[in-house]
Design a protein around this motif. Structure first.
Motif, PDB file in Angstrom:
ATOM      1  N   ALA A 206      56.468  42.323  16.880  1.00  0.00           N
ATOM      2  CA  ALA A 206      57.085  43.177  17.900  1.00  0.00           C
ATOM      3  C   ALA A 206      56.640  44.634  17.791  1.00  0.00           C
ATOM      4  O   ALA A 206      57.071  45.475  18.575  1.00  0.00           O
ATOM      5  N   ALA A 207      55.771  44.932  16.820  1.00  0.00           N
ATOM      6  CA  ALA A 207      55.282  46.306  16.663  1.00  0.00           C
ATOM      7  C   ALA A 207      54.550  46.744  17.932  1.00  0.00           C
ATOM      8  O   ALA A 207      53.781  45.965  18.515  1.00  0.00           O
ATOM      9  N   PRO A 208      54.799  47.985  18.393  1.00  0.00           N
ATOM     10  CA  PRO A 208      54.202  48.436  19.655  1.00  0.00           C
ATOM     11  C   PRO A 208      52.685  48.294  19.706  1.00  0.00           C
ATOM     12  O   PRO A 208      52.129  47.861  20.723  1.00  0.00           O
ATOM     13  N   GLU A 209      51.997  48.622  18.592  1.00  0.00           N
ATOM     14  CA  GLU A 209      50.537  48.525  18.619  1.00  0.00           C
ATOM     15  C   GLU A 209      50.044  47.085  18.696  1.00  0.00           C
ATOM     16  O   GLU A 209      49.003  46.799  19.306  1.00  0.00           O
ATOM     17  N   VAL A 210      50.807  46.164  18.093  1.00  0.00           N
ATOM     18  CA  VAL A 210      50.429  44.750  18.152  1.00  0.00           C
ATOM     19  C   VAL A 210      50.645  44.199  19.556  1.00  0.00           C
ATOM     20  O   VAL A 210      49.772  43.516  20.122  1.00  0.00           O
ATOM     21  N   VAL A 211      51.790  44.506  20.145  1.00  0.00           N
ATOM     22  CA  VAL A 211      52.080  44.044  21.510  1.00  0.00           C
ATOM     23  C   VAL A 211      51.084  44.633  22.500  1.00  0.00           C
ATOM     24  O   VAL A 211      50.533  43.925  23.360  1.00  0.00           O
ATOM     25  N   ALA A 212      50.833  45.947  22.376  1.00  0.00           N
ATOM     26  CA  ALA A 212      49.902  46.614  23.291  1.00  0.00           C
ATOM     27  C   ALA A 212      48.494  46.047  23.147  1.00  0.00           C
ATOM     28  O   ALA A 212      47.789  45.810  24.149  1.00  0.00           O
ATOM     29  N   SER A 213      48.079  45.806  21.903  1.00  0.00           N
ATOM     30  CA  SER A 213      46.742  45.267  21.663  1.00  0.00           C
ATOM     31  C   SER A 213      46.618  43.847  22.209  1.00  0.00           C
ATOM     32  O   SER A 213      45.614  43.497  22.851  1.00  0.00           O
ATOM     33  N   GLY A 214      47.616  43.014  21.962  1.00  0.00           N
ATOM     34  CA  GLY A 214      47.575  41.627  22.432  1.00  0.00           C
ATOM     35  C   GLY A 214      47.567  41.532  23.945  1.00  0.00           C
ATOM     36  O   GLY A 214      46.728  40.844  24.538  1.00  0.00           O
ATOM     37  N   LEU A 215      48.508  42.240  24.593  1.00  0.00           N
ATOM     38  CA  LEU A 215      48.571  42.203  26.052  1.00  0.00           C
ATOM     39  C   LEU A 215      47.345  42.861  26.680  1.00  0.00           C
ATOM     40  O   LEU A 215      46.811  42.391  27.691  1.00  0.00           O
ATOM     41  N   GLY A 216      46.892  43.948  26.048  1.00  0.00           N
ATOM     42  CA  GLY A 216      45.708  44.622  26.553  1.00  0.00           C
ATOM     43  C   GLY A 216      44.474  43.742  26.453  1.00  0.00           C
ATOM     44  O   GLY A 216      43.647  43.688  27.373  1.00  0.00           O
ATOM     45  N   GLY A 217      44.339  43.027  25.325  1.00  0.00           N
ATOM     46  CA  GLY A 217      43.208  42.127  25.148  1.00  0.00           C
ATOM     47  C   GLY A 217      43.202  41.014  26.181  1.00  0.00           C
ATOM     48  O   GLY A 217      42.161  40.702  26.775  1.00  0.00           O
ATOM     49  N   ILE A 218      44.375  40.409  26.402  1.00  0.00           N
ATOM     50  CA  ILE A 218      44.472  39.343  27.405  1.00  0.00           C
ATOM     51  C   ILE A 218      44.148  39.888  28.794  1.00  0.00           C
ATOM     52  O   ILE A 218      43.429  39.254  29.583  1.00  0.00           O
ATOM     53  N   GLY A 219      44.646  41.086  29.092  1.00  0.00           N
ATOM     54  CA  GLY A 219      44.373  41.697  30.396  1.00  0.00           C
ATOM     55  C   GLY A 219      42.898  41.985  30.606  1.00  0.00           C
ATOM     56  O   GLY A 219      42.336  41.721  31.682  1.00  0.00           O
ATOM     57  N   LEU A 220      42.241  42.518  29.572  1.00  0.00           N
ATOM     58  CA  LEU A 220      40.811  42.817  29.681  1.00  0.00           C
ATOM     59  C   LEU A 220      39.987  41.542  29.833  1.00  0.00           C
ATOM     60  O   LEU A 220      39.019  41.508  30.615  1.00  0.00           O
ATOM     61  N   LEU A 221      40.355  40.495  29.113  1.00  0.00           N
ATOM     62  CA  LEU A 221      39.631  39.230  29.245  1.00  0.00           C
ATOM     63  C   LEU A 221      39.849  38.619  30.625  1.00  0.00           C
ATOM     64  O   LEU A 221      38.930  37.994  31.193  1.00  0.00           O
ATOM     65  N   TRP A 222      41.044  38.788  31.191  1.00  0.00           N
ATOM     66  CA  TRP A 222      41.289  38.303  32.551  1.00  0.00           C
ATOM     67  C   TRP A 222      40.432  39.073  33.555  1.00  0.00           C
ATOM     68  O   TRP A 222      39.846  38.471  34.470  1.00  0.00           O
ATOM     69  N   LEU A 223      40.362  40.389  33.387  1.00  0.00           N
ATOM     70  CA  LEU A 223      39.511  41.183  34.277  1.00  0.00           C
ATOM     71  C   LEU A 223      38.049  40.775  34.147  1.00  0.00           C
ATOM     72  O   LEU A 223      37.317  40.709  35.142  1.00  0.00           O
ATOM     73  N   PHE A 224      37.624  40.495  32.912  1.00  0.00           N
ATOM     74  CA  PHE A 224      36.249  40.051  32.698  1.00  0.00           C
ATOM     75  C   PHE A 224      35.974  38.746  33.442  1.00  0.00           C
ATOM     76  O   PHE A 224      34.954  38.607  34.135  1.00  0.00           O
ATOM     77  N   ALA A 225      36.881  37.762  33.283  1.00  0.00           N
ATOM     78  CA  ALA A 225      36.681  36.471  33.941  1.00  0.00           C
ATOM     79  C   ALA A 225      36.729  36.615  35.460  1.00  0.00           C
ATOM     80  O   ALA A 225      35.910  36.023  36.186  1.00  0.00           O
ATOM     81  N   HIS A 226      37.672  37.421  35.963  1.00  0.00           N
ATOM     82  CA  HIS A 226      37.800  37.649  37.406  1.00  0.00           C
ATOM     83  C   HIS A 226      36.519  38.254  37.971  1.00  0.00           C
ATOM     84  O   HIS A 226      36.017  37.829  39.021  1.00  0.00           O
ATOM     85  N   ARG A 227      35.964  39.201  37.247  1.00  0.00           N
ATOM     86  CA  ARG A 227      34.738  39.865  37.691  1.00  0.00           C
ATOM     87  C   ARG A 227      33.533  38.942  37.593  1.00  0.00           C
ATOM     88  O   ARG A 227      32.671  38.922  38.480  1.00  0.00           O
ATOM     89  N   ALA A 228      33.463  38.163  36.492  1.00  0.00           N
ATOM     90  CA  ALA A 228      32.309  37.292  36.270  1.00  0.00           C
ATOM     91  C   ALA A 228      32.203  36.207  37.333  1.00  0.00           C
ATOM     92  O   ALA A 228      31.099  35.760  37.664  1.00  0.00           O
ATOM     93  N   LEU A 229      33.336  35.777  37.876  1.00  0.00           N
ATOM     94  CA  LEU A 229      33.321  34.741  38.897  1.00  0.00           C
ATOM     95  C   LEU A 229      32.907  35.267  40.271  1.00  0.00           C
ATOM     96  O   LEU A 229      32.615  34.478  41.173  1.00  0.00           O
ATOM     97  N   ARG A 230      32.843  36.597  40.404  1.00  0.00           N
ATOM     98  CA  ARG A 230      32.535  37.188  41.699  1.00  0.00           C
ATOM     99  C   ARG A 230      31.266  38.037  41.708  1.00  0.00           C
ATOM    100  O   ARG A 230      30.672  38.259  42.773  1.00  0.00           O
ATOM    101  N   ALA A 231      30.860  38.508  40.532  1.00  0.00           N
ATOM    102  CA  ALA A 231      29.676  39.362  40.465  1.00  0.00           C
ATOM    103  C   ALA A 231      28.411  38.554  40.772  1.00  0.00           C
ATOM    104  O   ALA A 231      28.324  37.360  40.501  1.00  0.00           O
ATOM    105  N   GLU A 232      27.407  39.240  41.334  1.00  0.00           N
ATOM    106  CA  GLU A 232      26.158  38.561  41.682  1.00  0.00           C
ATOM    107  C   GLU A 232      25.396  38.127  40.433  1.00  0.00           C
ATOM    108  O   GLU A 232      24.855  37.021  40.367  1.00  0.00           O
ATOM    109  N   GLU A 233      25.342  38.988  39.421  1.00  0.00           N
ATOM    110  CA  GLU A 233      24.646  38.672  38.176  1.00  0.00           C
ATOM    111  C   GLU A 233      25.504  39.097  36.984  1.00  0.00           C
ATOM    112  O   GLU A 233      25.253  40.111  36.338  1.00  0.00           O
ATOM    113  N   PRO A 234      26.545  38.312  36.668  1.00  0.00           N
ATOM    114  CA  PRO A 234      27.453  38.672  35.573  1.00  0.00           C
ATOM    115  C   PRO A 234      26.801  38.456  34.208  1.00  0.00           C
ATOM    116  O   PRO A 234      25.811  37.725  34.081  1.00  0.00           O
ATOM    117  N   ILE A 235      27.362  39.092  33.190  1.00  0.00           N
ATOM    118  CA  ILE A 235      26.850  38.946  31.832  1.00  0.00           C
ATOM    119  C   ILE A 235      26.977  37.500  31.352  1.00  0.00           C
ATOM    120  O   ILE A 235      26.117  36.983  30.637  1.00  0.00           O
TER     121      ILE A 235
END
Length: 452
Positions: A206-235
């Motif tokens: 429940a530590a703020p840095e752990v919660v922020a890091s976990g949720l932030g990581g999941i959010g960034l990976l979701w943005l990555f997947a969302h972008r990769a499915l739509r970009a013309e030449e994704p990484i």
């Protein structure tokens, strides 16, 4: 592949020694493993683009040279932060080596020959991690932990010369730009998620840095997947995961073989801290897993044309689940011969699952997309191993790293994951989609693999 496979696990047996030499807890020392796996996972997505841009041979040579240099820097490290940084650099080289090598191999052999190729490919990929503990134990106990890294240098130099002379070039027409945004999103997201898993048991979930890091990581990976499915030449061209066989085999790998490879990180520590073995003794005990892999790959591999990937993955997954669950019965009074028999049993199961996945995964992927599909697989492979290591370390750290119950809890969690992967293999993998790899049986394997 053998070098990168060994370096994924060779440091594991030296972790207690590193903890003593650097006066650091296991939760800090684990980053010598996670930093390597993390940079592997971050760099691998760019490997397909880099190979297409400058050529697979030149990329392979650069990766070998960088891996060798970083190995020397690891051995010369004077502090834990220096070692972690050098391991991260080593991961950059390894992150290019494995997918480029896999793509080169699968371009050279058609689907009908891949069952035979996979029986050879399984040796460096799975026997490397299995052989690493005994090699690391011998080097750590007789010389120094530094030699688990220095050992790479002469072999790396020799391989650079060999590759320069004999590896052919394959260079498709380069096009497009590197997807820097995708690379940053995937790397930052995975790093944040691993930090949350690793530090949660220490700082509190429940530590703020752990919660922020976990949720932030999941959010960034979701943005990555969302972008990769739509970009013309994704990484990473995640659209390739629309192929049901590529998708199902990657899911199965994440929850079976990756769990097993993660347990190979835990077992040498368990043997040293709970059962009181020396680095050499623990390495010798875990080395028996290599014999199981060798036996399984050559016997189960011949059954692949008849059983197909679905049943072979399920049989392997059941074996891995039982293997991990049986560690709940192991304590400091258990005979080492029983532990060695258990390691052999796990190696056989892992060989079956991995061979089925490796053989069938790229069946319906075109030659032009093989490099990108290989990058997806290797990214998932390294990421899932890193996450599994972080999970079991977190469980052990939460209860105290020398407590038998803590290790048993970690093995139980791994067994549950393996069982989940086995069920998903049965539900998701369709043998009909892998028919082209189930042709030809086991005849003639020696002549076909001689040029590999």
């Amino acid at each position: 592949m053998f070098m990168t496979g060994i370096d994924m696990h060779i440091v594991n047996v030296a972790l207690p020694t590193l903890s003593t030499d650097f006066d650091a807890p296991l939760s800090d020392v684990q980053w010598t493993v996670i930093a390597y796996l993390l940079t592997l996972a971050v760099v691998i997505p760019a490997s397909g683009w880099i190979g297409d841009r400058i050529g697979t041979k030149r990329t392979f040579l650069f990766a070998l040279a960088l891996f060798t240099l970083a190995s020397a820097l690891c051995g010369a490290a004077q502090s834990l932060p220096q070692l972690v940084a050098a391991r991260a650099l080593q991961g950059v080289g390894g992150g290019l080596l494995t997918p480029i090598g896999t793509a080169m191999l699968y371009r050279a052999y058609g689907p009908e020959r891949r069952a035979r190729v996979a029986r050879t490919l399984i040796l460096p990929i799975l026997i490397g991690p299995g052989a690493a503990p005994i090699l690391g134990g011998v080097l750590t106990e007789t010389l120094s932990w530094r030699w688990v890294f220095f050992i790479n240098v002469p072999f790396g130099i020799a391989m650079v010369v060999f590759a320069w002379l004999f590896v052919p070039e394959h260079q498709p027409s380069p096009h497009g730009w590197l997807d820097v945004a995708g690379l940053i999103l995937s790397g930052a997201g995975l790093s944040a998620l691993l930090y949350a898993i690793s530090e949660g048991s220490i700082l509190g979930w429940a530590a703020p840095e752990v919660v922020a890091s976990g949720l932030g990581g999941i959010g960034l990976l979701w943005l990555f997947a969302h972008r990769a499915l739509r970009a013309e030449e994704p990484i990473l061209d995640l659209r390739l995961l629309r192929d049901p066989l590529l998708r199902s085999t990657n899911i199965t790998f994440t929850l079976t073989t990756a769990v097993f490879l993660g347990s190979l990180y835990l077992t040498p520590i368990f043997l040293q801290q709970v059962m009181g073995q020396s680095p050499i003794e623990s390495g010798t005990t875990t080395f028996v897993e290599v014999l199981g892999v060798a036996a399984g790959s050559q016997t189960l591999g011949r059954l692949y044309p008849r059983l197909g990937p679905r049943l072979l993955c399920v049989l392997g997954g059941i074996t891995l689940t039982i293997y991990l669950a049986l560690f709940l019965l192991v304590d400091d009074s258990t005979s080492l011969w029983l532990v060695r028999a258990l390691m052999f049993f796990g190696g056989v199961g892992n060989a079956g699952t991995f061979l089925a996945i490796q053989t069938s995964m790229f069946t319906n992927i075109s030659s032009a997309d093989t490099g990108h599909a290989s990058a997806i697989y290797n990214t998932i492979r390294q990421s899932s191993i890193a996450i599994n290591i972080a999970i079991v370390t977190s469980i052990v750290s939460a209860a105290g790293s020398t407590t038998l119950t803590a290790f048993h809890q970690a093995y139980l969690a791994a067994a549950i994951l393996a069982l989940t992967g086995t069920i998903l293999a049965w539900l998701l993998i369709d043998n009909k989609l892998a028919t082209k790899t189930m042709i030809g049986g086991s005849s003639g394997q020696g002549s076909d693999l001689g040029a590999t």
